[in-house]
Design a protein around this motif. Sequence first.
Motif, PDB file in Angstrom:
ATOM      1  N   GLU A 201       0.833  -1.199   0.000  1.00 35.97           N
ATOM      2  CA  GLU A 201       0.000   0.000   0.000  1.00 35.97           C
ATOM      3  C   GLU A 201       0.869   1.251   0.000  1.00 35.97           C
ATOM      4  OE1 GLU A 201      -3.264   2.085   3.045  1.00 35.97           O
ATOM      5  OE2 GLU A 201      -1.910   0.515   3.769  1.00 35.97           O
ATOM      6  N   GLY A 202       0.614   2.162  -0.916  1.00 31.86           N
ATOM      7  CA  GLY A 202       1.289   3.451  -0.900  1.00 31.86           C
ATOM      8  C   GLY A 202       0.674   4.332   0.159  1.00 31.86           C
TER       9      GLY A 202
ATOM     10  N   ALA B 170      -2.029   8.780   1.785  1.00 34.71           N
ATOM     11  CA  ALA B 170      -3.225   7.953   1.653  1.00 34.71           C
ATOM     12  C   ALA B 170      -4.238   8.381   2.709  1.00 34.71           C
ATOM     13  CB  ALA B 170      -2.864   6.481   1.845  1.00 34.71           C
ATOM     14  N   ASP B 171      -5.506   8.207   2.389  1.00 35.58           N
ATOM     15  CA  ASP B 171      -6.554   8.606   3.337  1.00 35.58           C
ATOM     16  C   ASP B 171      -6.407   7.897   4.677  1.00 35.58           C
ATOM     17  OD1 ASP B 171      -9.203   8.920   0.824  1.00 35.58           O
ATOM     18  OD2 ASP B 171      -7.645  10.317   1.480  1.00 35.58           O
ATOM     19  N   SER B 172      -5.883   6.681   4.637  1.00 33.54           N
ATOM     20  CA  SER B 172      -5.779   5.877   5.859  1.00 33.54           C
ATOM     21  C   SER B 172      -4.777   6.440   6.866  1.00 33.54           C
ATOM     22  CB  SER B 172      -5.392   4.436   5.511  1.00 33.54           C
ATOM     23  OG  SER B 172      -4.171   4.407   4.794  1.00 33.54           O
TER      24      SER B 172
ATOM     25  N   PHE C 121       0.402  10.748   9.921  1.00 33.78           N
ATOM     26  CA  PHE C 121       1.731  10.546   9.353  1.00 33.78           C
ATOM     27  C   PHE C 121       2.199  11.863   8.739  1.00 33.78           C
ATOM     28  CE2 PHE C 121       1.750   5.685   8.371  1.00 33.78           C
ATOM     29  CZ  PHE C 121       1.155   5.432   9.584  1.00 33.78           C
ATOM     30  N   THR C 122       3.490  12.138   8.899  1.00 33.86           N
ATOM     31  CA  THR C 122       4.086  13.326   8.303  1.00 33.86           C
ATOM     32  C   THR C 122       5.391  12.950   7.627  1.00 33.86           C
ATOM     33  OG1 THR C 122       3.155  14.699  10.074  1.00 33.86           O
ATOM     34  CG2 THR C 122       4.888  15.678   8.719  1.00 33.86           C
TER      35      THR C 122
ATOM     36  N   THR D 174       0.576   9.202  -9.870  1.00 31.42           N
ATOM     37  CA  THR D 174       1.427   8.008  -9.830  1.00 31.42           C
ATOM     38  C   THR D 174       2.138   7.824  -8.502  1.00 31.42           C
ATOM     39  OG1 THR D 174       3.435   9.139 -10.578  1.00 31.42           O
ATOM     40  CG2 THR D 174       1.913   8.369 -12.286  1.00 31.42           C
ATOM     41  N   LEU D 175       2.151   8.836  -7.675  1.00 31.57           N
ATOM     42  CA  LEU D 175       3.123   8.859  -6.579  1.00 31.57           C
ATOM     43  C   LEU D 175       2.790   7.940  -5.412  1.00 31.57           C
ATOM     44  CD1 LEU D 175       4.071  12.632  -6.578  1.00 31.57           C
ATOM     45  CD2 LEU D 175       5.297  10.702  -7.584  1.00 31.57           C
TER      46      LEU D 175
END
Length: 126
Positions: free
Chosen positions: A46-47, A61-63, A68-69, A106-107
Amino acid sequence: QVQLVESGGGLVQPGGSLRLSCVASGLTFDYYAIGWFRQAPGKEREGISCISSSDSNTYYADSVKGRFTISRDNAKNTVYLQIDSLKSEDTAVYYCASTASSRPWTLLRPDYYGYWGQGTQVTVSS
C-alpha cells in the motif's frame, strides 16, 4: 549502485509514535520523489505517503492523513516518516522507494517506483 536503507521500526504500543528514516545513496537524491509503502501479512503493498523531488509537495493515503508526516533533508539524502497515534492496523513492513515520476496520480502507486529498500518492521501491540 542505488541503495535505500530504512530504519526506525520497532514494537510500540497503540497511541505511540515512531520516526522512520530512509537514507539513499547512489542516485541524485533531489531529483527523485521518495515514497513510503507498507505491506501487512496477506495484504497488497500500500502506498501511504510521498514527497516530491522539486518542491517537496507531500501526498498521503486517506488511511494515514493527519497521523503521518513525511519530510526530506536533501543535504542528508534522507526522507523521514513521522508516525503518530499508531493503531494496530498500522502493523506492517514499511518500505521506502524512489521514483523519477512527478505526476501526482502516480506517486502512491508502487509500480511507478524503481528502487526499493529492504523494509523495516513496525509492530503496534500492547
